[in-house]
Design an enzyme around this catalytic site. Sequence first.
Site, PDB file in Angstrom:
ATOM      1  N   ASP A 149      -2.171 -44.137 -20.217  1.00  0.00           N
ATOM      2  CA  ASP A 149      -1.850 -42.833 -20.778  1.00  0.00           C
ATOM      3  C   ASP A 149      -2.301 -42.863 -22.243  1.00  0.00           C
ATOM      4  O   ASP A 149      -2.603 -43.934 -22.789  1.00  0.00           O
ATOM      5  CB  ASP A 149      -0.338 -42.610 -20.666  1.00  0.00           C
ATOM      6  CG  ASP A 149       0.115 -41.373 -21.406  1.00  0.00           C
ATOM      7  OD1 ASP A 149      -0.429 -40.291 -21.146  1.00  0.00           O
ATOM      8  OD2 ASP A 149       1.017 -41.508 -22.261  1.00  0.00           O
TER       9      ASP A 149
ATOM     10  N   ASP B 275      -1.095 -40.230 -25.306  1.00  0.00           N
ATOM     11  CA  ASP B 275      -0.066 -39.880 -26.291  1.00  0.00           C
ATOM     12  C   ASP B 275       1.214 -40.664 -26.041  1.00  0.00           C
ATOM     13  O   ASP B 275       1.790 -40.601 -24.955  1.00  0.00           O
ATOM     14  CB  ASP B 275       0.222 -38.381 -26.238  1.00  0.00           C
ATOM     15  CG  ASP B 275      -0.990 -37.556 -26.631  1.00  0.00           C
ATOM     16  OD1 ASP B 275      -1.359 -37.586 -27.821  1.00  0.00           O
ATOM     17  OD2 ASP B 275      -1.577 -36.894 -25.749  1.00  0.00           O
TER      18      ASP B 275
END
Length: 225
Positions: free
Chosen positions: A19, A21
């Site tokens: 991922d 953020d």
Amino acid sequence: MPIPGSAVFAQRYRAFLFDMDGTLLNSIAAAERVWSIWAERHGLDVAAFLTTIHGARAIDTIRRQALPGVDPEAEAQWITEAELNDVEGVVAIPGAVAFLNDVPSDQWALVTSAPRELALRRLQAAGISPPAVWVTAEDVANGKPDPACYRLGAQRLGVAAQDCLVFEDATVGIRAGEAAGADVMVVTSTHLTPMVTAHAWIDGYEQFQVRRDAEGLLRVERRME
């Protein structure tokens, strides 16, 4: 510190799926500035609403509000444009750049809920080189917690999701990784309160490195002092 005895640290993987953020970079301040403006404009309880935005695509976050007379696609585009113009304070998670440099470029992918243009902007702001393989908001019909994004990331690397380790920070992303059949490593660097999780976790990457064995498989190890 990882969870003592976690099997993840003994496992070998064909690839890593990250991922963005909260996992590779911290964009919380910038994102919350933009979303606060949007929430105030629509009469929402800003503090309560901000707890729901992380890890999900903007369009999915907006749709969940079911606001009358609101065009989710138009509003999501407004959010994206505002976020493109605000990358103040976006920084890499401690140790993330060195950790990524340990991973061969054909053995990791970025799997983010952000649109591609925004992902590139934030990576550049954080000093992280764009990956060779990535999945962004435009690439899937349904965002996290749907597992399609992680399955697609694995597919683009030519491996099965079950042979991957997913690095995540948000609940919806963790659920997506689980549903894809991958193991999950939770990155807690941006968490303000402890997360109760059955998964292994690390608070940043500074104490860890990647080992690639003779078979080309990857493992996360603690750095030697």
